[in-house]
Scaffold this motif. Structure first.
Motif, PDB file in Angstrom:
ATOM      1  N   VAL A 168     -87.319  61.944-110.176  1.00  7.73           N
ATOM      2  CA  VAL A 168     -86.240  62.096-109.199  1.00  7.73           C
ATOM      3  C   VAL A 168     -84.911  62.197-109.944  1.00  7.73           C
ATOM      4  CG1 VAL A 168     -87.480  60.830-107.398  1.00  7.73           C
ATOM      5  CG2 VAL A 168     -85.946  59.592-108.936  1.00  7.73           C
ATOM      6  N   PRO A 169     -83.897  62.796-109.328  1.00  9.45           N
ATOM      7  CA  PRO A 169     -82.592  62.870-109.981  1.00  9.45           C
ATOM      8  C   PRO A 169     -82.076  61.488-110.372  1.00  9.45           C
ATOM      9  CG  PRO A 169     -82.639  64.278-108.048  1.00  9.45           C
ATOM     10  CD  PRO A 169     -83.906  63.486-108.027  1.00  9.45           C
ATOM     11  N   GLY A 170     -81.696  61.332-111.603  1.00  3.40           N
ATOM     12  CA  GLY A 170     -81.218  60.044-112.088  1.00  3.40           C
ATOM     13  C   GLY A 170     -82.322  59.153-112.616  1.00  3.40           C
ATOM     14  N   GLY A 171     -83.579  59.525-112.308  1.00  5.40           N
ATOM     15  CA  GLY A 171     -84.723  58.753-112.766  1.00  5.40           C
ATOM     16  C   GLY A 171     -84.915  57.466-111.982  1.00  5.40           C
ATOM     17  N   LEU A 172     -86.143  57.001-111.917  1.00  6.29           N
ATOM     18  CA  LEU A 172     -86.450  55.739-111.230  1.00  6.29           C
ATOM     19  C   LEU A 172     -87.745  55.171-111.803  1.00  6.29           C
ATOM     20  CD1 LEU A 172     -85.601  53.821-108.866  1.00  6.29           C
ATOM     21  CD2 LEU A 172     -87.269  55.039-107.470  1.00  6.29           C
ATOM     22  N   GLN A 173     -87.657  53.942-112.290  1.00  9.02           N
ATOM     23  CA  GLN A 173     -88.842  53.255-112.797  1.00  9.02           C
ATOM     24  C   GLN A 173     -89.323  52.281-111.739  1.00  9.02           C
ATOM     25  OE1 GLN A 173     -88.838  50.396-116.302  1.00  9.02           O
ATOM     26  NE2 GLN A 173     -89.600  52.251-117.300  1.00  9.02           N
ATOM     27  N   LEU A 174     -90.605  52.402-111.387  1.00  7.20           N
ATOM     28  CA  LEU A 174     -91.193  51.594-110.323  1.00  7.20           C
ATOM     29  C   LEU A 174     -92.313  50.728-110.892  1.00  7.20           C
ATOM     30  CD1 LEU A 174     -91.701  50.869-107.313  1.00  7.20           C
ATOM     31  CD2 LEU A 174     -93.088  52.967-107.156  1.00  7.20           C
ATOM     32  N   HIS A 175     -92.200  49.412-110.716  1.00  8.76           N
ATOM     33  CA  HIS A 175     -93.195  48.456-111.203  1.00  8.76           C
ATOM     34  C   HIS A 175     -93.936  47.847-110.019  1.00  8.76           C
ATOM     35  CE1 HIS A 175     -91.865  48.078-115.477  1.00  8.76           C
ATOM     36  NE2 HIS A 175     -90.775  48.612-114.965  1.00  8.76           N
ATOM     37  N   ASN A 176     -95.258  47.843-110.097  1.00  8.81           N
ATOM     38  CA  ASN A 176     -96.114  47.317-109.038  1.00  8.81           C
ATOM     39  C   ASN A 176     -96.926  46.147-109.606  1.00  8.81           C
ATOM     40  OD1 ASN A 176     -97.735  46.974-106.768  1.00  8.81           O
ATOM     41  ND2 ASN A 176     -99.011  48.763-107.193  1.00  8.81           N
ATOM     42  N   PHE A 177     -96.802  44.954-108.984  1.00 11.75           N
ATOM     43  CA  PHE A 177     -97.421  43.733-109.501  1.00 11.75           C
ATOM     44  C   PHE A 177     -98.352  43.075-108.490  1.00 11.75           C
ATOM     45  CE2 PHE A 177     -93.969  43.642-112.615  1.00 11.75           C
ATOM     46  CZ  PHE A 177     -94.566  43.049-113.719  1.00 11.75           C
ATOM     47  N   TYR A 178     -99.383  42.436-109.038  1.00 12.53           N
ATOM     48  CA  TYR A 178    -100.185  41.486-108.282  1.00 12.53           C
ATOM     49  C   TYR A 178    -100.234  40.199-109.102  1.00 12.53           C
ATOM     50  CZ  TYR A 178    -104.192  39.197-106.095  1.00 12.53           C
ATOM     51  OH  TYR A 178    -105.016  38.271-105.481  1.00 12.53           O
ATOM     52  N   LYS A 181     -83.259  45.606-122.564  1.00 12.42           N
ATOM     53  CA  LYS A 181     -81.804  45.687-122.642  1.00 12.42           C
ATOM     54  C   LYS A 181     -81.228  45.949-121.251  1.00 12.42           C
ATOM     55  CE  LYS A 181     -78.088  47.673-125.389  1.00 12.42           C
ATOM     56  NZ  LYS A 181     -77.732  48.620-126.472  1.00 12.42           N
ATOM     57  N   LYS A 182     -80.343  45.074-120.821  1.00 15.76           N
ATOM     58  CA  LYS A 182     -79.707  45.270-119.518  1.00 15.76           C
ATOM     59  C   LYS A 182     -78.638  46.342-119.627  1.00 15.76           C
ATOM     60  CE  LYS A 182     -80.290  40.575-117.705  1.00 15.76           C
ATOM     61  NZ  LYS A 182     -79.590  39.388-117.159  1.00 15.76           N
ATOM     62  N   LYS A 183     -78.797  47.364-118.827  1.00 15.94           N
ATOM     63  CA  LYS A 183     -77.788  48.431-118.774  1.00 15.94           C
ATOM     64  C   LYS A 183     -77.381  48.615-117.324  1.00 15.94           C
ATOM     65  CE  LYS A 183     -79.635  51.045-122.718  1.00 15.94           C
ATOM     66  NZ  LYS A 183     -80.203  52.345-123.147  1.00 15.94           N
ATOM     67  N   SER A 184     -76.113  48.835-117.107  1.00 18.92           N
ATOM     68  CA  SER A 184     -75.620  48.950-115.733  1.00 18.92           C
ATOM     69  C   SER A 184     -76.256  50.128-115.006  1.00 18.92           C
ATOM     70  CB  SER A 184     -74.093  49.101-115.727  1.00 18.92           C
ATOM     71  OG  SER A 184     -73.711  50.254-116.455  1.00 18.92           O
ATOM     72  N   GLU A 185     -76.732  51.123-115.770  1.00 13.83           N
ATOM     73  CA  GLU A 185     -77.315  52.304-115.126  1.00 13.83           C
ATOM     74  C   GLU A 185     -78.829  52.212-114.967  1.00 13.83           C
ATOM     75  OE1 GLU A 185     -76.984  53.390-119.572  1.00 13.83           O
ATOM     76  OE2 GLU A 185     -75.891  52.199-118.091  1.00 13.83           O
ATOM     77  N   ASN A 186     -79.454  51.125-115.397  1.00  7.83           N
ATOM     78  CA  ASN A 186     -80.904  50.972-115.267  1.00  7.83           C
ATOM     79  C   ASN A 186     -81.322  51.027-113.799  1.00  7.83           C
ATOM     80  OD1 ASN A 186     -81.400  50.760-117.961  1.00  7.83           O
ATOM     81  ND2 ASN A 186     -81.953  48.598-117.955  1.00  7.83           N
ATOM     82  N   ARG A 187     -82.178  51.993-113.463  1.00  6.35           N
ATOM     83  CA  ARG A 187     -82.637  52.161-112.075  1.00  6.35           C
ATOM     84  C   ARG A 187     -84.109  51.767-112.014  1.00  6.35           C
ATOM     85  NH1 ARG A 187     -79.917  56.319-108.937  1.00  6.35           N
ATOM     86  NH2 ARG A 187     -81.884  57.419-108.650  1.00  6.35           N
ATOM     87  N   MET A 188     -84.343  50.521-111.619  1.00  9.94           N
ATOM     88  CA  MET A 188     -85.708  50.011-111.539  1.00  9.94           C
ATOM     89  C   MET A 188     -85.952  49.357-110.186  1.00  9.94           C
ATOM     90  SD  MET A 188     -86.863  48.488-115.243  1.00  9.94           S
ATOM     91  CE  MET A 188     -85.791  47.067-115.239  1.00  9.94           C
ATOM     92  N   VAL A 189     -87.179  49.505-109.714  1.00  6.64           N
ATOM     93  CA  VAL A 189     -87.642  48.835-108.501  1.00  6.64           C
ATOM     94  C   VAL A 189     -88.904  48.054-108.867  1.00  6.64           C
ATOM     95  CG1 VAL A 189     -88.436  49.119-106.123  1.00  6.64           C
ATOM     96  CG2 VAL A 189     -86.742  50.710-107.059  1.00  6.64           C
ATOM     97  N   LEU A 190     -88.996  46.822-108.405  1.00  8.88           N
ATOM     98  CA  LEU A 190     -90.180  45.989-108.613  1.00  8.88           C
ATOM     99  C   LEU A 190     -90.723  45.601-107.247  1.00  8.88           C
ATOM    100  CD1 LEU A 190     -90.496  43.038-111.129  1.00  8.88           C
ATOM    101  CD2 LEU A 190     -91.427  42.858-108.829  1.00  8.88           C
TER     102      LEU A 190
END
Length: 268
Positions: free
Chosen positions: A99-109, A143-152
């Motif tokens: 997706v534009p800007g990128g998105l990292q999605l983490h799925n946990f159990y 590394k924490k970056k203000s632009e990091n786009r992650m969903v957990l």
């Protein structure tokens, strides 16, 4: 872009593939994250999922236990899994969505932890605590970056807030709501400054559940629920969520999971 995400502990994807199809048809999410699929990768019902319009699938399966999967209309740029606690359990899968800007999605159990909240006598509870500590170390090491786009997202098996359970006082010594589990979840949250999407839309003073036990004769009348399923985003996405829905009615579907889907819409 508008983005709709659902997460659901399905408690056997093959047993409940008809319910997955129902959810996909009725809610039309862009991405669905499933937990506790309880099958190896080759046994995952890919044909049914692709027939429903979800061509992109990432699976981390295990025979008869655990297992997570992400099904998507959006292509993946990368798929990764991480093993926690050296047990070989299939409890995590992540994708980078195209997706534009990128998105990292983490799925946990996250491990449920058994019945006795004492790591000295309950190996399952000790495993749960160790798993959460590893989550904190892992995300804290990024590394924490203000632009990091992650969903957990996922079944994190902890109801952290007072009104995430039907009785705060009665459940303080019950696995999923004990102080040590809550403290560890808060450490995971702090490790990458995660934002709790569900509580952005439902105040902490209001009851909010995503799981109702099979043990209740009438789950709806008893309404002794817990919020075990979560959606978090990094600060870069804190303003992205537009709405959130806990699909409570799914608990009443025929041969339902004891968890219900949680759905969020975002503007990416």
């Amino acid at each position: 872009m508008n983005f709709k995400l659902a997460t659901w502990n399905i408690n056997s994807v093959r047993l409940r593939i008809n319910l997955v199809e129902k959810l996909l048809a009725e809610q039309n999410p862009d991405v669905l994250c499933l937990q506790e699929i309880k099958c190896i990768n080759d046994a995952f019902p890919l044909k049914d999922i692709r027939k429903a319009g979800y061509e992109h699938v990432a699976i981390n399966g295990q025979k008869g236990y655990h297992g997570v999967a992400i099904v998507s209309r959006i292509p993946f740029k990368k798929v990764e899994t991480k093993e926690f606690c050296g047990k070989g359990d299939a409890r995590h899968v992540s994708v980078e969505l195209d997706v534009p800007g990128g998105l990292q999605l983490h799925n946990f159990y996250v491990p449920a932890g058994g019945d006795e909240p004492d790591p000295e006598i309950n190996e399952k509870f000790a495993h749960k605590l160790a798993f959460m500590r590893e989550m904190t170390e892992w995300y804290g090491g990024m590394k924490k970056k203000s632009e990091n786009r992650m969903v957990l997202v996922g079944d994190l098996n902890v109801a952290p807030l007072e009104h995430d359970v039907w009785s705060h006082k009665q459940l303080l010594k019950v696995v999923s709501h004990t102080p040590i589990e809550v403290d560890l979840m808060n450490e995971v949250i702090a490790s990458h400054d995660w934002v709790d999407v569900m509580r952005r839309f439902v105040p902490e003073t209001e009851k909010l559940y995503s799981w109702w036990s099979y043990r209740a004769k009438d789950w709806a009348a008893a309404d002794r629920g817990r919020r075990l399923d979560h959606i978090w985003v990094t600060p870069a996405l804190k303003d992205a969520p537009q709405s959130m829905q806990v699909l409570r009615e799914a608990r009443g579907w025929e041969r339902a999971s004891d968890h219900v889907p949680v759905i969020a819409t975002m503007k990416l």
